[in-house]
Design a protein around this motif. Sequence first.
Motif, PDB file in Angstrom:
ATOM      1  N   HIS A  84       0.842  -1.196   0.000  1.00 22.53           N
ATOM      2  CA  HIS A  84       0.000   0.000   0.000  1.00 22.53           C
ATOM      3  C   HIS A  84       0.875   1.244   0.000  1.00 22.53           C
ATOM      4  O   HIS A  84       1.639   1.486   0.937  1.00 22.53           O
ATOM      5  N   GLN A  85       0.744   2.037  -1.061  1.00 21.75           N
ATOM      6  CA  GLN A  85       1.441   3.321  -1.160  1.00 21.75           C
ATOM      7  C   GLN A  85       0.470   4.417  -0.723  1.00 21.75           C
ATOM      8  O   GLN A  85      -0.540   4.663  -1.369  1.00 21.75           O
ATOM      9  N   TRP A  86       0.815   5.063   0.365  1.00 22.01           N
ATOM     10  CA  TRP A  86      -0.113   5.966   1.037  1.00 22.01           C
ATOM     11  C   TRP A  86      -0.367   7.251   0.255  1.00 22.01           C
ATOM     12  O   TRP A  86       0.534   7.796  -0.388  1.00 22.01           O
ATOM     13  N   ARG A  87      -1.628   7.728   0.350  1.00 18.78           N
ATOM     14  CA  ARG A  87      -2.012   9.066  -0.076  1.00 18.78           C
ATOM     15  C   ARG A  87      -2.677   9.748   1.107  1.00 18.78           C
ATOM     16  O   ARG A  87      -3.264   9.074   1.976  1.00 18.78           O
ATOM     17  N   LEU A  88      -2.605  11.064   1.147  1.00 24.30           N
ATOM     18  CA  LEU A  88      -3.271  11.792   2.225  1.00 24.30           C
ATOM     19  C   LEU A  88      -4.770  11.491   2.196  1.00 24.30           C
ATOM     20  O   LEU A  88      -5.397  11.466   1.129  1.00 24.30           O
ATOM     21  N   GLY A  89      -5.322  11.249   3.381  1.00 22.65           N
ATOM     22  CA  GLY A  89      -6.743  10.942   3.489  1.00 22.65           C
ATOM     23  C   GLY A  89      -7.069   9.471   3.373  1.00 22.65           C
ATOM     24  O   GLY A  89      -8.243   9.090   3.459  1.00 22.65           O
ATOM     25  N   ASP A  90      -6.058   8.615   3.192  1.00 21.11           N
ATOM     26  CA  ASP A  90      -6.310   7.173   3.163  1.00 21.11           C
ATOM     27  C   ASP A  90      -6.681   6.665   4.552  1.00 21.11           C
ATOM     28  O   ASP A  90      -6.065   7.048   5.562  1.00 21.11           O
ATOM     29  N   VAL A  91      -7.648   5.770   4.605  1.00 20.90           N
ATOM     30  CA  VAL A  91      -7.926   4.962   5.789  1.00 20.90           C
ATOM     31  C   VAL A  91      -7.776   3.507   5.380  1.00 20.90           C
ATOM     32  O   VAL A  91      -8.378   3.072   4.390  1.00 20.90           O
ATOM     33  N   VAL A  92      -6.956   2.767   6.110  1.00 18.01           N
ATOM     34  CA  VAL A  92      -6.713   1.358   5.813  1.00 18.01           C
ATOM     35  C   VAL A  92      -7.047   0.543   7.058  1.00 18.01           C
ATOM     36  O   VAL A  92      -6.540   0.803   8.150  1.00 18.01           O
ATOM     37  N   LEU A  93      -7.911  -0.444   6.871  1.00 20.68           N
ATOM     38  CA  LEU A  93      -8.358  -1.328   7.944  1.00 20.68           C
ATOM     39  C   LEU A  93      -7.921  -2.745   7.612  1.00 20.68           C
ATOM     40  O   LEU A  93      -8.113  -3.200   6.484  1.00 20.68           O
ATOM     41  N   TRP A  94      -7.318  -3.447   8.591  1.00 22.35           N
ATOM     42  CA  TRP A  94      -6.923  -4.830   8.328  1.00 22.35           C
ATOM     43  C   TRP A  94      -7.357  -5.749   9.467  1.00 22.35           C
ATOM     44  O   TRP A  94      -7.508  -5.344  10.600  1.00 22.35           O
ATOM     45  N   ASN A  95      -7.561  -7.003   9.089  1.00 23.90           N
ATOM     46  CA  ASN A  95      -7.899  -8.059  10.036  1.00 23.90           C
ATOM     47  C   ASN A  95      -6.605  -8.542  10.669  1.00 23.90           C
ATOM     48  O   ASN A  95      -5.712  -9.036   9.980  1.00 23.90           O
ATOM     49  N   ASN A  96      -6.514  -8.411  11.971  1.00 21.27           N
ATOM     50  CA  ASN A  96      -5.278  -8.751  12.673  1.00 21.27           C
ATOM     51  C   ASN A  96      -5.122 -10.249  12.916  1.00 21.27           C
ATOM     52  O   ASN A  96      -4.064 -10.696  13.354  1.00 21.27           O
ATOM     53  N   LEU A  97      -6.162 -11.025  12.624  1.00 22.40           N
ATOM     54  CA  LEU A  97      -6.084 -12.478  12.797  1.00 22.40           C
ATOM     55  C   LEU A  97      -5.743 -13.195  11.497  1.00 22.40           C
ATOM     56  O   LEU A  97      -5.348 -14.361  11.528  1.00 22.40           O
ATOM     57  N   THR A  98      -5.897 -12.517  10.362  1.00 20.29           N
ATOM     58  CA  THR A  98      -5.679 -13.184   9.078  1.00 20.29           C
ATOM     59  C   THR A  98      -4.587 -12.530   8.237  1.00 20.29           C
ATOM     60  O   THR A  98      -4.342 -12.974   7.113  1.00 20.29           O
ATOM     61  N   THR A  99      -3.945 -11.496   8.750  1.00 26.86           N
ATOM     62  CA  THR A  99      -2.876 -10.839   7.988  1.00 26.86           C
ATOM     63  C   THR A  99      -1.667 -10.576   8.864  1.00 26.86           C
ATOM     64  O   THR A  99      -1.768 -10.518  10.101  1.00 26.86           O
ATOM     65  N   MET A 100      -0.531 -10.405   8.217  1.00 26.60           N
ATOM     66  CA  MET A 100       0.635  -9.768   8.825  1.00 26.60           C
ATOM     67  C   MET A 100       0.880  -8.474   8.066  1.00 26.60           C
ATOM     68  O   MET A 100       0.376  -8.282   6.955  1.00 26.60           O
TER      69      MET A 100
END
Length: 292
Positions: A242-258
């Motif tokens: 993920h290459q960030w842009r201003l205003g990005d919101v990123v949500l991830w599942n902490n049980l299925t991802t690193m």
Amino acid sequence: MAIVHTPITPALGALIEGVDLADISAQEFRQVYDIWKRHHVIVLRNQQLTNPQFERFSAMLGELDPPPNQGAGRKSVPGHPNLYVVSNRKNASGQPIGALGDGEAQWHTDMSYLERPPFASMLWSVELPRTGGDTWFASMPAALRSMPAELVSRLRTLAIKHDGTYDSGGNVRQGMTANDDPTQSVGTVHPMVIVQPESGEHTLYLGRRRNAWIVGMPLEESERLLNIIWSYATAEAVTLRHQWRLGDVVLWNNLTTMHRRDAFPADEIRTLHRSQIKGKYILSSPIQKEAA
């Protein structure tokens, strides 16, 4: 505007459009949640938010976990004790206003050393450097599916101790003593393969590589097997950058991802506000589920 989503990679991630998180409705949230459950990581761009609005959306996912506040710079967002700051910015007295500085953060799952690890994590970009600071995600269900059947069968019977000594930046956590013997370090044991409680999906659950130990196995054998497992867990086919842009919101599942983070120039500023959803589940393996 209707909510639409586009998969980012075949393994994980979806870009969601048509949602204003500042004023998200309960019905819209259910749609977003369903997309997130299937894709593990979601990206929502161009979000014009205040901290109360970011916190409101975060709390729709569950009870918020306050910042761990362990080590230099672990600071809450002023006036919002349930949010914290990830930043290399320093205040007038030279003290960091947030966590993690500008260095690389290695592959990890947030706070996997807890009995009930955090369920989800979210970042909202506030200030960004011109280069660097990308966040990478890896799909643990996809990694498991990519493995030979005989290896998966073996992993289903194993448990791994998740070290609590070091953070993702390699620093000793507050109150801990440096210890590089994984068989003796402080940590919590979880099954290596778990059942995602809400979806029923089978997934690897690894935490982080440093000081990991497969319980009951001679250390050299554990290290060899962990190296094999991590080669699948971080393979290009199961990762997303993920290459960030201003205003990005990123949500991830902490049980299925690193996830991990690239370093960025020390003379540039990167500030993100972060929320974390408190752990809801004690993790169980497919074998435990079958026995029950």
